[in-house]
Design a protein around this motif. Sequence first.
Motif, short mmCIF file in Angstrom:
data_model
loop_
_atom_site.label_atom_id
_atom_site.label_comp_id
_atom_site.label_asym_id
_atom_site.label_seq_id
_atom_site.Cartn_x
_atom_site.Cartn_y
_atom_site.Cartn_z
N VAL A 1 0.85 -1.19 0.00
CA VAL A 1 0.00 0.00 0.00
C VAL A 1 0.89 1.24 0.00
O VAL A 1 2.04 1.19 0.45
N PRO A 2 0.40 2.39 -0.49
CA PRO A 2 1.24 3.60 -0.53
C PRO A 2 1.76 4.04 0.83
O PRO A 2 2.83 4.64 0.92
N MET A 3 1.01 3.76 1.90
CA MET A 3 1.45 4.17 3.23
C MET A 3 2.82 3.60 3.56
O MET A 3 3.60 4.19 4.33
N ASN A 4 3.17 2.45 2.95
CA ASN A 4 4.48 1.86 3.20
C ASN A 4 5.62 2.73 2.70
O ASN A 4 6.78 2.54 3.11
N LEU A 5 5.34 3.68 1.81
CA LEU A 5 6.39 4.59 1.35
C LEU A 5 6.99 5.39 2.49
O LEU A 5 8.09 5.93 2.37
N ALA A 6 6.29 5.48 3.62
CA ALA A 6 6.80 6.26 4.74
C ALA A 6 8.09 5.67 5.31
O ALA A 6 8.86 6.38 5.97
N ILE A 7 8.36 4.38 5.08
CA ILE A 7 9.59 3.79 5.61
C ILE A 7 10.82 4.33 4.90
O ILE A 7 11.95 4.19 5.40
N THR A 8 10.66 4.97 3.75
CA THR A 8 11.82 5.50 3.03
C THR A 8 12.57 6.53 3.85
O THR A 8 13.79 6.68 3.68
N GLY A 9 11.89 7.25 4.74
CA GLY A 9 12.58 8.22 5.58
C GLY A 9 13.60 7.56 6.49
O GLY A 9 14.73 8.03 6.62
N LEU A 10 13.21 6.46 7.12
CA LEU A 10 14.12 5.75 8.02
C LEU A 10 15.29 5.13 7.25
O LEU A 10 16.43 5.12 7.73
N VAL A 11 15.03 4.62 6.06
CA VAL A 11 16.10 4.01 5.26
C VAL A 11 17.04 5.09 4.72
O VAL A 11 18.27 4.91 4.72
N ALA A 12 16.50 6.22 4.27
CA ALA A 12 17.36 7.33 3.83
C ALA A 12 18.20 7.83 4.99
O ALA A 12 19.39 8.17 4.81
N HIS A 13 17.62 7.90 6.16
CA HIS A 13 18.36 8.29 7.37
C HIS A 13 19.54 7.34 7.61
O HIS A 13 20.65 7.80 7.92
N ALA A 14 19.32 6.05 7.44
CA ALA A 14 20.42 5.09 7.61
C ALA A 14 21.52 5.32 6.58
O ALA A 14 22.72 5.20 6.89
N TYR A 15 21.13 5.68 5.36
CA TYR A 15 22.15 5.96 4.34
C TYR A 15 22.97 7.19 4.70
O TYR A 15 24.21 7.18 4.60
N ILE A 16 22.32 8.27 5.12
CA ILE A 16 23.05 9.50 5.45
C ILE A 16 24.00 9.26 6.62
O ILE A 16 25.12 9.78 6.65
N LEU A 17 23.57 8.44 7.58
CA LEU A 17 24.42 8.14 8.74
C LEU A 17 25.59 7.23 8.38
O LEU A 17 26.71 7.43 8.83
N SER A 18 25.34 6.21 7.57
CA SER A 18 26.34 5.16 7.34
C SER A 18 27.08 5.30 6.03
O SER A 18 28.21 4.79 5.89
N GLY A 19 26.46 5.90 5.03
CA GLY A 19 27.07 5.97 3.70
C GLY A 19 26.97 4.68 2.92
O GLY A 19 27.55 4.57 1.83
N GLU A 20 26.23 3.68 3.44
CA GLU A 20 26.12 2.40 2.75
C GLU A 20 25.17 2.52 1.56
O GLU A 20 23.98 2.80 1.72
N ALA A 21 25.69 2.27 0.37
CA ALA A 21 24.95 2.52 -0.86
C ALA A 21 23.67 1.69 -0.96
O ALA A 21 22.71 2.10 -1.63
N ARG A 22 23.61 0.54 -0.31
CA ARG A 22 22.44 -0.32 -0.44
C ARG A 22 21.18 0.35 0.12
O ARG A 22 20.07 0.09 -0.36
N TYR A 23 21.35 1.24 1.09
CA TYR A 23 20.19 1.94 1.62
C TYR A 23 19.68 2.97 0.60
O TYR A 23 18.47 3.09 0.37
N ARG A 24 20.58 3.69 0.00
CA ARG A 24 20.19 4.64 -1.05
C ARG A 24 19.54 3.90 -2.20
O ARG A 24 18.48 4.32 -2.71
N ASP A 25 20.14 2.79 -2.62
CA ASP A 25 19.61 2.03 -3.75
C ASP A 25 18.19 1.53 -3.46
O ASP A 25 17.33 1.53 -4.34
N TRP A 26 17.96 1.11 -2.22
CA TRP A 26 16.64 0.59 -1.87
C TRP A 26 15.59 1.69 -1.94
O TRP A 26 14.49 1.47 -2.47
N VAL A 27 15.91 2.87 -1.40
CA VAL A 27 14.94 3.97 -1.44
C VAL A 27 14.54 4.27 -2.87
O VAL A 27 13.34 4.37 -3.20
N LEU A 28 15.52 4.38 -3.77
CA LEU A 28 15.21 4.73 -5.15
C LEU A 28 14.48 3.59 -5.85
O LEU A 28 13.54 3.83 -6.63
#
Length: 590
Positions: free
Chosen positions: A197-224
């Motif tokens: 459901v579209p509401m699940n798109l809200a998890i992208t904030g937490l995953v993007a946050h993990a990317y900015i903190l860690s720099g691990e490309a897999r988090y960025r790739d997942w969001v996109l």
Amino acid sequence: TGQRQLLDGMVDGARLFLEKYVGPDGTLKRHGKLDDDYECFTAWPLVYAMGGDEELIDAGLACWNGITRQWTESGSVRDEMTRRYDMLHLSEGYVGLQNSALADPSIAENVERACRFADFYVDPRHGNYDPVLRLIRSPITGSDGPAFSAPCDYFLSYGHASLHPVVPDLEPGWDKDEARHAEIQRLYDEIVVRGDVPMNLAITGLVAHAYILSGEARYRDWVLEYVDAWIERAATNGGIVPDNVGLSGRIGETRGGQWWGGFFGWSGRYGVWMIFHALATAIEAAWLLSRDPKYLDFYRSQIDYLLDRAVERDGDLLVPYKMGPDGWHDFRPLDPYVVGHLWHLSMDPRDWARVRRILGGATHGPHAYHYAESPNPPAPGAEAWRPDGPADWHQVRDDLVGNKFVQNEAPHLCWLAGDFPEWPDAAVRATQRQVATASERLRSADYEHAWRSQTVLAQNPVHAGVLGQMAAGAPFQSYNGGLWIARLRYFDPVRRRPGLPHGVAALVEQLSADGTVVQLANADSDNDREVIIQGGAYGEHGFTGVRVDGGATIPLAGNRFAVLLAARSTARLEIDTAPYSHAPTYELPW
């Protein structure tokens, strides 16, 4: 003066809150729902990051840990994350954890948490995400993986989901008949709880946050990757995002191909608000991590889809809020926040024209969901919007709680448009009243909110919204997992901490695609103050030059510069700005 009073004074209200509701180990003495407990402290680290007292970040983190321990002991949390919850509530509760990194990105346990929480979705071994079909497998997910059965009573009674077309209309009393209730529960699990459901798109904030903190490309790739999947679904659905996708990846799989009716979807009680909060979180995350304009285009297309179907009634521009068997219906004013958020990201004059169309297209109030705030299941037709008094986009409300703070976005947009010069004073006064009201409730022995689960939350005296609007030029943070979309951020180089130094206040006056105008003031009568100004919450905006009080341009490079403010002085800075020209980071200046 008022802004500094807010920054310096909220800690007094926070101490009242801690004394009444928090034990010495950070646990709560009274609970709301799980997400409401976490929401009590969402703003605490953000106010600290803008210059508030250090007690706010220390207490906020202690309470986050205490709440997590309590709900772990009760069985609702495992590995520090909610075991299974819908993303509306899950994302509401975890915005505070994201804000903590703005306060202090070096807290090792929070860095580890951010990555572990993101991995519950990014790592397919946890079962929440199907990487082949690029879908989250249920509206109910968490550290225990996806749920394929969930209680139906609340969501069907309050109109947050439907069984259409399998059950076109639920008859009165269905929930009182044991056999019928069991049948409806079985259908609910089959139709509503299986798929994305579209509401699940809200998890992208937490995953993007993990990317900015860690720099691990897999988090960025997942969001996109995940946002791209929803863009494609909308394209195959006539341009509008569908609200249910089956486990095979097919739109409307459990509803005979019907694309609407899903969990917190287009037929729901708060459908537009739910969907656009999640969309805003996803688009701001994808745009921040990629700077690909297709993400802004997608969000824009969803706004335009509704605007293209708008009608004018009695001088009001109304858009359809719900989809049903007879088509689009339930016409209401479009919340200016929906379009304003896009403009803050894009700085595109065409998006500002959309803001102007919304603001100018209202003769009457109230706000869109004024009649949909009862704690009881709605009676048919009771929550339909109707003209009731004149529209007043200059009203700064002082009676808001939780996600309703977005109703104060319109006055800020009017200020940025030059239409409401009184806004700073009005906004400060409204927030002061809000803090005072919370403090009065804290001193009362018998205060109860109409939604009993929000009784403690409604007494929270720490509010970041107006402070962010004034000092950072930021829209209200998207309540469902949103990152902080700010034009400016500040640091105190003497105390080596984030936020405005003691005695210093800031007011963002103008924003554009290539410029930022901010007024700084040092109220300290004895001491000069140095302040570091950063472009964006995550250093994402660059600076190329600045003019101080109308003087010559001083060349700049990078995304930070320092200003020395003499005692009892002000400075008006016109900053040449390059938005989204730097990769996002939580890195501190030192």
